[in-house]
Design an enzyme around this catalytic site. Sequence first.
Site, PDB file in Angstrom:
ATOM      1  N   ASP A 259       0.796  -1.238   0.000  1.00  0.00           N
ATOM      2  CA  ASP A 259       0.000   0.000   0.000  1.00  0.00           C
ATOM      3  C   ASP A 259       0.828   1.287   0.000  1.00  0.00           C
ATOM      4  O   ASP A 259       0.303   2.357  -0.275  1.00  0.00           O
ATOM      5  CB  ASP A 259      -0.941   0.022   1.217  1.00  0.00           C
ATOM      6  CG  ASP A 259      -1.816  -1.226   1.277  1.00  0.00           C
ATOM      7  OD1 ASP A 259      -2.173  -1.732   0.200  1.00  0.00           O
ATOM      8  OD2 ASP A 259      -2.137  -1.676   2.385  1.00  0.00           O
TER       9      ASP A 259
ATOM     10  N   GLN B 128      -3.011  -8.514  -6.841  1.00  0.00           N
ATOM     11  CA  GLN B 128      -2.037  -7.420  -6.643  1.00  0.00           C
ATOM     12  C   GLN B 128      -1.001  -7.758  -5.578  1.00  0.00           C
ATOM     13  O   GLN B 128       0.012  -7.087  -5.455  1.00  0.00           O
ATOM     14  CB  GLN B 128      -2.776  -6.134  -6.233  1.00  0.00           C
ATOM     15  CG  GLN B 128      -3.677  -5.588  -7.323  1.00  0.00           C
ATOM     16  CD  GLN B 128      -4.729  -4.638  -6.758  1.00  0.00           C
ATOM     17  OE1 GLN B 128      -4.553  -3.447  -6.780  1.00  0.00           O
ATOM     18  NE2 GLN B 128      -5.813  -5.183  -6.251  1.00  0.00           N
TER      19      GLN B 128
END
Length: 338
Positions: A127, A270
């Site tokens: 992130d 991802q």
Amino acid sequence: MKTIGILTSGGDSQGMNAATRAVTRKALDEGFRVMGIKKGYNGLINGEIEELFASSVSGKLSRGGTFLQTARCLEFKEEAGILKAVETCKEFGIEGIVVIGGDGSFRGARDLCLHGIKCVALPGTIDNDIVCSDYTIGFDTALNIVVEMVDRLRDTCESHDRCSVVQIMGKNAGWVTLESSISTGATAMVVPEVEFDFERDIVQRIRKSQALGKNHFIILVSEGVFFDVPSNKNYKYVKEHGIDSAAAFAAKVQQMTGVEAREAILGHVQRGGSPTARDRIIATEMGNYAVGLLKNGISNRVVVMKDNKITDYDILEALQMKKPFDRERFNMANAINI
Ligand code: ADP
């Protein structure tokens, strides 16, 4: 210090294995004994620990996931859990630990430090939302996966004159979306940090793009835009306008522009796959640095990337830092991506 442990905690990210490998090999090279702690802080509470040798980390550099496995451990947030973990450390002779994870994992590392276990933390998450570090291990790989997926979606959107509304990971932050937008030339992006208006930022951007002769469109939306958290500036807006999911968002695009729109939620793809060279290199450098700190008796530190250099901060100070969203890059992308 004779024995150090290593654990991965919180959500996994590509490059965690590369970091574990670097810590293990460097620590062995420095004459430490190395213990692999399984499933984050759970392994420390339950004694799920095995000794690591140079061969234990062979073939791990290029592998996604984390072979030590990772978990969230609620018990560790309580004093009793921490005390159990400290007992386990004593049992296995573990005097120092390298923790790879996010902010939550850093808090755990600090708690252990307060009980005399010398910890150093590494930022590991796709992130890039760890405020003390410009870069987190896994970000580059996740970004490249998003770019590949969006390129694929663009091909089929182009064939059918469609719009793809792509939901991107990033937890409460829009960093993956921002950099993916720059890398893919998406028509529009929506992130939690920047207030958006559907008519101005979606409909009009599509209209502008159509005026240039385009018939296919990519809209990137951070998953965090749909989260009910204070840092999300758009939660109330998406609720009020009935666009609180990627599917509802795509339906609204179709309704307001007449362009056929479909949602695509990329999800955990991802987080998997082989780490990029960048993630392998940074993970290796950070792992190497962490062992250097422990060797010099330094602990309660987070290893970070600052202005392209690896350095370290006090864990508590690091947790209190701020990392403002990069509005300049956001505006740049919006000006160039039409
Ligand atoms: P991340 O490390 O990716 O931010 P979490 O927030 O889920 O992920 O934290 C991972 C683990 O770290 C938690 O499951 C818990 O074991 C530990 N942890 C999180 N917050 C704290 C805290 N305040 N005190 C002690 N340990 C914590």
